[in-house]
Design a protein around this motif. Structure first.
Motif, PDB file in Angstrom:
ATOM      1  N   VAL A  43       0.840  -1.198   0.000  1.00 20.57           N
ATOM      2  CA  VAL A  43       0.000   0.000   0.000  1.00 20.57           C
ATOM      3  C   VAL A  43       0.874   1.248   0.000  1.00 20.57           C
ATOM      4  O   VAL A  43       0.646   2.188  -0.766  1.00 20.57           O
ATOM      5  N   ALA A  44       1.896   1.268   0.843  1.00 16.90           N
ATOM      6  CA  ALA A  44       2.801   2.417   0.930  1.00 16.90           C
ATOM      7  C   ALA A  44       3.556   2.615  -0.383  1.00 16.90           C
ATOM      8  O   ALA A  44       3.711   3.750  -0.851  1.00 16.90           O
ATOM      9  N   PHE A  45       4.027   1.542  -0.978  1.00 21.73           N
ATOM     10  CA  PHE A  45       4.758   1.640  -2.237  1.00 21.73           C
ATOM     11  C   PHE A  45       3.843   2.132  -3.349  1.00 21.73           C
ATOM     12  O   PHE A  45       4.237   2.969  -4.167  1.00 21.73           O
ATOM     13  N   ARG A  46       2.614   1.644  -3.392  1.00 14.15           N
ATOM     14  CA  ARG A  46       1.656   2.069  -4.412  1.00 14.15           C
ATOM     15  C   ARG A  46       1.325   3.548  -4.248  1.00 14.15           C
ATOM     16  O   ARG A  46       1.210   4.287  -5.231  1.00 14.15           O
ATOM     17  N   ALA A  47       1.223   4.021  -3.012  1.00 22.18           N
ATOM     18  CA  ALA A  47       0.840   5.407  -2.739  1.00 22.18           C
ATOM     19  C   ALA A  47       1.973   6.389  -3.043  1.00 22.18           C
ATOM     20  O   ALA A  47       1.717   7.517  -3.496  1.00 22.18           O
ATOM     21  N   ASP A  48       3.206   6.011  -2.770  1.00 21.21           N
ATOM     22  CA  ASP A  48       4.344   6.919  -2.941  1.00 21.21           C
ATOM     23  C   ASP A  48       5.596   6.109  -3.223  1.00 21.21           C
ATOM     24  O   ASP A  48       6.433   5.914  -2.342  1.00 21.21           O
ATOM     25  N   SER A  49       5.717   5.644  -4.465  1.00 22.71           N
ATOM     26  CA  SER A  49       6.862   4.800  -4.821  1.00 22.71           C
ATOM     27  C   SER A  49       8.204   5.468  -4.560  1.00 22.71           C
ATOM     28  O   SER A  49       9.078   4.870  -3.936  1.00 22.71           O
ATOM     29  N   PRO A  50       8.416   6.720  -5.010  1.00 23.56           N
ATOM     30  CA  PRO A  50       9.728   7.344  -4.752  1.00 23.56           C
ATOM     31  C   PRO A  50      10.025   7.466  -3.251  1.00 23.56           C
ATOM     32  O   PRO A  50      11.141   7.185  -2.811  1.00 23.56           O
ATOM     33  N   GLY A  51       9.036   7.854  -2.478  1.00 19.25           N
ATOM     34  CA  GLY A  51       9.222   7.972  -1.032  1.00 19.25           C
ATOM     35  C   GLY A  51       9.500   6.632  -0.388  1.00 19.25           C
ATOM     36  O   GLY A  51      10.357   6.524   0.496  1.00 19.25           O
ATOM     37  N   TYR A  52       8.785   5.616  -0.823  1.00 24.83           N
ATOM     38  CA  TYR A  52       8.987   4.279  -0.255  1.00 24.83           C
ATOM     39  C   TYR A  52      10.388   3.765  -0.583  1.00 24.83           C
ATOM     40  O   TYR A  52      11.058   3.181   0.274  1.00 24.83           O
ATOM     41  N   LEU A  53      10.842   3.994  -1.798  1.00 25.99           N
ATOM     42  CA  LEU A  53      12.172   3.524  -2.196  1.00 25.99           C
ATOM     43  C   LEU A  53      13.274   4.201  -1.381  1.00 25.99           C
ATOM     44  O   LEU A  53      14.353   3.634  -1.217  1.00 25.99           O
ATOM     45  N   ARG A  55      13.439   4.443   1.655  1.00 27.38           N
ATOM     46  CA  ARG A  55      13.671   3.659   2.874  1.00 27.38           C
ATOM     47  C   ARG A  55      14.824   2.677   2.724  1.00 27.38           C
ATOM     48  O   ARG A  55      15.313   2.136   3.706  1.00 27.38           O
ATOM     49  N   PHE A  56      15.241   2.443   1.488  1.00 29.87           N
ATOM     50  CA  PHE A  56      16.237   1.422   1.202  1.00 29.87           C
ATOM     51  C   PHE A  56      17.483   2.083   0.615  1.00 29.87           C
ATOM     52  O   PHE A  56      17.398   3.064  -0.113  1.00 29.87           O
ATOM     53  N   ASN A  57      18.614   1.535   0.906  1.00 29.28           N
ATOM     54  CA  ASN A  57      19.885   2.095   0.465  1.00 29.28           C
ATOM     55  C   ASN A  57      20.229   1.619  -0.946  1.00 29.28           C
ATOM     56  O   ASN A  57      21.284   1.017  -1.186  1.00 29.28           O
ATOM     57  N   LEU A  58      19.320   1.886  -1.878  1.00 27.54           N
ATOM     58  CA  LEU A  58      19.509   1.467  -3.266  1.00 27.54           C
ATOM     59  C   LEU A  58      20.515   2.369  -3.970  1.00 27.54           C
ATOM     60  O   LEU A  58      20.583   3.573  -3.687  1.00 27.54           O
ATOM     61  N   THR A  59      21.277   1.793  -4.891  1.00 23.56           N
ATOM     62  CA  THR A  59      22.114   2.621  -5.756  1.00 23.56           C
ATOM     63  C   THR A  59      21.189   3.333  -6.748  1.00 23.56           C
ATOM     64  O   THR A  59      20.024   2.945  -6.939  1.00 23.56           O
ATOM     65  N   ASP A  60      21.720   4.358  -7.397  1.00 19.02           N
ATOM     66  CA  ASP A  60      20.922   5.045  -8.414  1.00 19.02           C
ATOM     67  C   ASP A  60      20.499   4.082  -9.520  1.00 19.02           C
ATOM     68  O   ASP A  60      19.357   4.136  -9.985  1.00 19.02           O
TER      69      ASP A  60
END
Length: 135
Positions: A43-53, A55-60
């Motif tokens: 639900v959180a990812f669907r609502a705000d994908s950039p914001g949810y991402l 939360r994680f230390n992803l590379t660009d």
């Protein structure tokens, strides 16, 4: 212990073996995908994908692969197919959709399915990077 570049499986074209190096490289990406197990996270990812991402230390590159749903890039960047497939399920896709999308020759889902029913890709020309021609 062999250096990663000398491992024989690195010579198989289109193969991203989930070894220790790949595991470390893809940890944040895989934890993001694993997080989609929980409905509240979906639900959180669907609502705000950039914001949810965030939360994680992803590379660009990993973030871009997720946003673009570049399945093959996710595997190259350390993704484990079992975890990245959780994102595909989130999108309502089947493994056949993902397999077709990862095909170097741009197969449709029906073409991919037919190829798999017929026995998969031919082995000839696909055993090592040296044999592999992108003609």
């Amino acid at each position: 212990m062999n250096a990663p570049a000398t491992r024989a499986y690195r010579q198989i074209p289109g193969t991203y073996v989930f070894d220790g190096e790949h595991c470390r490289k893809g940890y944040a990406l895989n934890m993001f995908c694993k997080s989609l197990d929980l409905d509240s996270n979906r639900v959180a990812f669907r609502a705000d994908s950039p914001g949810y991402l965030q939360r994680f230390n992803l590379t660009d590159d990993q973030r871009r692969a997720v946003v673009d749903r570049d399945w093959l890039a996710m595997l190259r960047l350390g993704g484990n197919i079992y975890y990245t497939f959780k994102l595909a399920i989130f999108d309502g896709l089947t493994m056949q959709h993902v397999g077709a999308a990862m095909s170097a020759d741009g197969m449709s889902v029906d073409e991919f399915r037919a190829m798999m029913v017929a026995g998969g890709r031919p082995v000839d020309g696909n055993r090592s990077i040296e044999e592999w021609s992108h003609g």
